[in-house]
Design an enzyme around this catalytic site. Structure first.
Site, short mmCIF file in Angstrom:
data_model
loop_
_atom_site.label_atom_id
_atom_site.label_comp_id
_atom_site.label_asym_id
_atom_site.label_seq_id
_atom_site.Cartn_x
_atom_site.Cartn_y
_atom_site.Cartn_z
N ASP A 183 0.58 1.42 13.86
CA ASP A 183 1.12 1.92 12.61
C ASP A 183 -0.07 2.25 11.70
O ASP A 183 -0.66 1.38 11.08
CB ASP A 183 2.04 0.85 11.98
CG ASP A 183 2.59 1.29 10.61
OD1 ASP A 183 2.12 2.30 10.07
OD2 ASP A 183 3.48 0.58 10.10
N TYR B 192 3.06 -5.32 7.59
CA TYR B 192 4.10 -4.60 6.84
C TYR B 192 4.34 -3.26 7.54
O TYR B 192 3.38 -2.53 7.81
CB TYR B 192 3.68 -4.34 5.38
CG TYR B 192 4.70 -3.49 4.65
CD1 TYR B 192 5.83 -4.07 4.09
CD2 TYR B 192 4.56 -2.10 4.58
CE1 TYR B 192 6.80 -3.29 3.46
CE2 TYR B 192 5.52 -1.31 3.96
CZ TYR B 192 6.63 -1.91 3.40
OH TYR B 192 7.59 -1.14 2.80
N TYR C 13 11.99 -2.59 -5.56
CA TYR C 13 12.16 -4.04 -5.61
C TYR C 13 12.54 -4.51 -7.02
O TYR C 13 12.05 -5.53 -7.50
CB TYR C 13 10.88 -4.75 -5.15
CG TYR C 13 10.28 -4.16 -3.88
CD1 TYR C 13 10.90 -4.37 -2.65
CD2 TYR C 13 9.14 -3.37 -3.92
CE1 TYR C 13 10.38 -3.81 -1.49
CE2 TYR C 13 8.61 -2.80 -2.77
CZ TYR C 13 9.24 -3.03 -1.56
OH TYR C 13 8.73 -2.47 -0.42
N LYS D 226 2.12 8.48 4.66
CA LYS D 226 1.41 8.37 3.38
C LYS D 226 0.50 9.57 3.05
O LYS D 226 0.99 10.52 2.46
CB LYS D 226 0.68 7.03 3.29
CG LYS D 226 1.67 5.88 3.17
CD LYS D 226 1.11 4.66 2.47
CE LYS D 226 2.23 3.76 1.98
NZ LYS D 226 2.61 2.71 2.91
C1 LIG Z 1 3.98 2.35 3.48
C2 LIG Z 1 4.00 1.88 4.88
C3 LIG Z 1 5.12 2.09 5.70
C4 LIG Z 1 6.41 2.68 5.18
O1 LIG Z 1 6.28 3.99 4.78
P1 LIG Z 1 7.39 4.63 3.78
O2 LIG Z 1 6.99 6.06 3.67
O3 LIG Z 1 7.27 3.87 2.48
O4 LIG Z 1 8.71 4.43 4.41
C5 LIG Z 1 5.06 1.67 7.01
N1 LIG Z 1 3.94 1.10 7.51
C6 LIG Z 1 2.84 0.91 6.76
C7 LIG Z 1 1.62 0.30 7.37
C8 LIG Z 1 2.84 1.27 5.41
O5 LIG Z 1 1.75 1.04 4.66
#
Ligand SMILES: *Cc1c(COP(=O)(O)O)cnc(C)c1O
Length: 438
Positions: A257, A152, A21, A286
Site C-alpha cells: 500500500d 492504516y 471523524y 493521494k
Molecule cells: C490515505 C490512505 C489510504 C486511504 O485512502 P483514501 O483516498 O483516503 O481512501 C489507504 N492507505 C494508506 C496508506 C493511506 O495513507
C-alpha cells in the site's frame, strides 16, 4: 466573503456538515478556506480576519506541487473541453490509457495491469478482492490477510480490517469486521543491520505466526517502510523482504500500500524500492493527481491478473461508477509529467534536509520524545497526546497550517516548498509545541 456570510457558513457547517471523524454533538470549529495558491491557504480566522498560511499537510499528503498549479489547472480545463466523465464499462479513453501507460512505466518490475479506482480505500478493497479471487480461481479458499500492527489502509471495511486493531476501529466493529492475522510491529528505524537482535526476534515471531496461519493467508498487506496514519512510524526495508520470502514459501501474495508513500514522499519513487523484491500488487493514490481530484490505482502482475481472470467469475469483480474519471486521469497525467520534469528526488532531498535542520531544536523540549525525518516527512513525537486545538492555533499564529493527531505533530509539505517557507514552517511547528506543551 463578508462577516455575515462567513458567520452563516460556519453556523450551517456546525449544524449539518460531517467532517472527518467528527461529532454532531460537539462539532469542531473549522477554519474557512477561501482559496489557495502556491503552498499557501488563504483562510478566515474565527474573527473574520484574512490569514495566509503555509500548508504543512499538503492537504493530507496530496498537493505535492501546491495549489493553482498552472500545468494542472490547464489539464483540467483542456479535458473539460472534450468530456468531464463517461462510464468505463465498454468504453475507454486516452486520459485513462495514457495514465495506465505512465503508471506502468513508473511501477516496480513485473506490474503490468492497472485498475483505476476512485479513492485509496477503494483501491485497497480492489487489491484485497483481487488476492481473494486469485486464490479462489485456483481452488484455494484463503480468506485471511496478514499484516503488521500499527498500519492504516483506509476507512471502508476491508481496509479497516487490516488497519491496526488497537489504533483502528476494531473494537467498535467487533463481529462485523473479518479478523485477520496481525504480526507484531517491527522495530523502529530505517537503518538496522539485518542481524539486529530486535529485528531477528521480530522475524522469528512473524515466521511462527505465518506458519500457523499459512493455509488461510491470501496475501500480506503492508505500507512499505513508513506507516502513515497509524503513527508516522519508520521500519527497516528488510522487513519487506522477510514478509516477501514468507509469502513465497507459503503461497501468499504481497500487497504494498503505497498510497501515502508513493511518488517520492519518502525519497525513492516507491518506499518499497528500498527492498529487494517487488510486490505482486501495489496501491497508489493521494499524490496521484497532485491533490486535484480523487483517484487511486491498483497495479498487479500478469500472474495475478490472469489468475483472477481464470476464475468462475471470469474477471475482477469491481466497477465503480466513476472508474477512470477522465478529468482525474487528465490531471494525474499532467501531475506525473510535472514530477518527471522537475527533479523530484532532488527536491525531496532538499526538503528532507530542511526538515532535519528546522525540526532539530525540538529534541531539546521536555515534552518531546523523538524527532524523525524520512524524505519529505518530518515528525515531532511528544511524550503525551497533542493538545490539537491549541497546537493548531499556535501554529496558525506562526503562519502554518498543521493538523496533529495522537502524540504526533508532523508535516508532509508540498515538494515545491521553498527553503524560506520550510524554515517558517518548521519554526512554527517547534514553536507551537513549545508554546503549548512547554
Ligand atoms: C490515505 C490512505 C489510504 C486511504 O485512502 P483514501 O483516498 O483516503 O481512501 C489507504 N492507505 C494508506 C496508506 C493511506 O495513507
Amino acid at each position: 466573503m463578508d462577516a455575515d456570510a462567513l458567520a452563516d457558513l460556519r453556523a450551517f457547517d456546525r449544524g449539518h456538515v460531517w467532517h472527518p471523524y467528527s461529532s454532531a454533538l460537539a462539532p469542531g470549529d473549522p477554519w474557512v478556506v477561501e482559496s489557495a495558491q502556491g503552498v499557501r491557504l488563504h483562510l478566515r480566522d474565527h474573527d473574520g480576519r484574512a490569514l495566509d498560511v503555509i500548508d504543512a499537510m499538503s492537504s493530507w499528503w496530496c498537493a505535492v506541487h501546491g495549489y493553482r498549479v498552472p500545468e494542472l489547472d490547464a489539464a483540467v480545463r483542456d479535458q473539460l473541453d472534450s468530456m468531464a466523465h463517461v462510464m468505463f464499462g465498454g468504453l475507454t479513453h486516452a486520459p485513462a490509457v495514457g495514465l495506465a501507460r505512465r503508471l506502468l512505466d513508473l511501477a516496480p518490475a513485473g506490474l503490468e495491469h492497472v485498475f483505476l479506482a476512485d479513492s485509496g480505500s477503494v483501491s485497497v478493497e480492489v487489491a484485497m478482492k483481487a488476492a481473494l479471487q486469485y486464490h479462489l480461481a485456483a481452488g484455494r479458499r484463503r480468506t485471511r490477510f496478514l499484516t503488521i500492527r500499527g498500519g492504516y489502509h483506509g476507512d471502508t471495511f476491508s481496509p479497516m480490517s487490516v488497519t491496526d486493531p488497537v489504533g483502528g476501529m476494531h473494537s467498535l466493529f467487533r463481529g462485523v469486521l473479518p479478523e485477520h492475522v496481525f504480526a507484531p510491529r517491527p522495530p523502529a528505524g530505517l537503518d538496522r543491520p539485518d542481524d539486529d537482535a530486535e529485528l531477528v526476534a521480530w522475524e522469528q515471531t512473524t515466521r511462527e505466526l505465518f506458519v500457523q496461519n499459512a493455509a488461510d493467508v491470501a496475501a500480506v498487506i503492508v505500507e512499505p517502510v513508513l506507516q502513515g496514519a497509524g503513527g508516522m512510524y519508520v521500519y527497516p526495508a528488510r522487513v519487506l523482504d522477510v514478509l516477501h520470502d514468507l509469502a513465497r514459501e507459503h503461497g501468499a501474495l504481497v500487497i504494498h500500500d503505497e498510497i501515502a508513500t508513493g511518488f517520492h514522499r519518502t525519497g525513492p519513487r516507491w518506499a518499497g524500492d528500498r527492498a529487494e523484491h517487488a510486490p505482486d500488487i501495489l496501491c497508489a493514490g493521494k499524490a496521484l493527481t497532485g491533490g486535484y481530484l480523487t483517484l487511486a490505482a491498483m497495479l498487479c502482475t500478469r500472474e495475478v491478473a490472469e489468475g483472477v481472470s481464470r476464475g468462475e467469475a471470469g474477471g475482477l469483480m469491481h466497477g465503480p461508477t466513476f472508474m477512470a474519471n477522465p478529468l482525474a486521469c487528465a490531471v494525474a497525467n499532467a501531475n506525473l509529467d510535472l514530477l518527471a520534469f522537475r527533479d523530484t528526488p532532488a527536491e525531496v532531498a532538499r526538503i528532507e534536509n530542511g526538515l532535519r535542520d528546522g525540526l532539530a531544536s525540538a529534541t531539546a523540549l521536555d515534552a518531546v520524545q523523538e524527532v524523525r525525518t524520512l524524505g519529505a516527512v518530518g515528525v515531532i513525537q511528544l511524550r503525551e497526546p497533542v493538545r490539537v486545538a491549541e497546537v493548531t492555533a499556535a501554529a496558525l499564529a506562526r503562519g502554518t497550517w498543521v493538523r496533529p493527531f495522537r502524540d504526533l505533530v508532523y508535516t508532509m509539505p508540498p515538494y515545491v516548498t521553498s527553503d524560506d517557507d520550510l524554515a517558517t514552517l518548521t519554526a512554527a511547528l517547534v514553536g507551537a509545541v513549545a508554546d503549548v506543551h512547554g
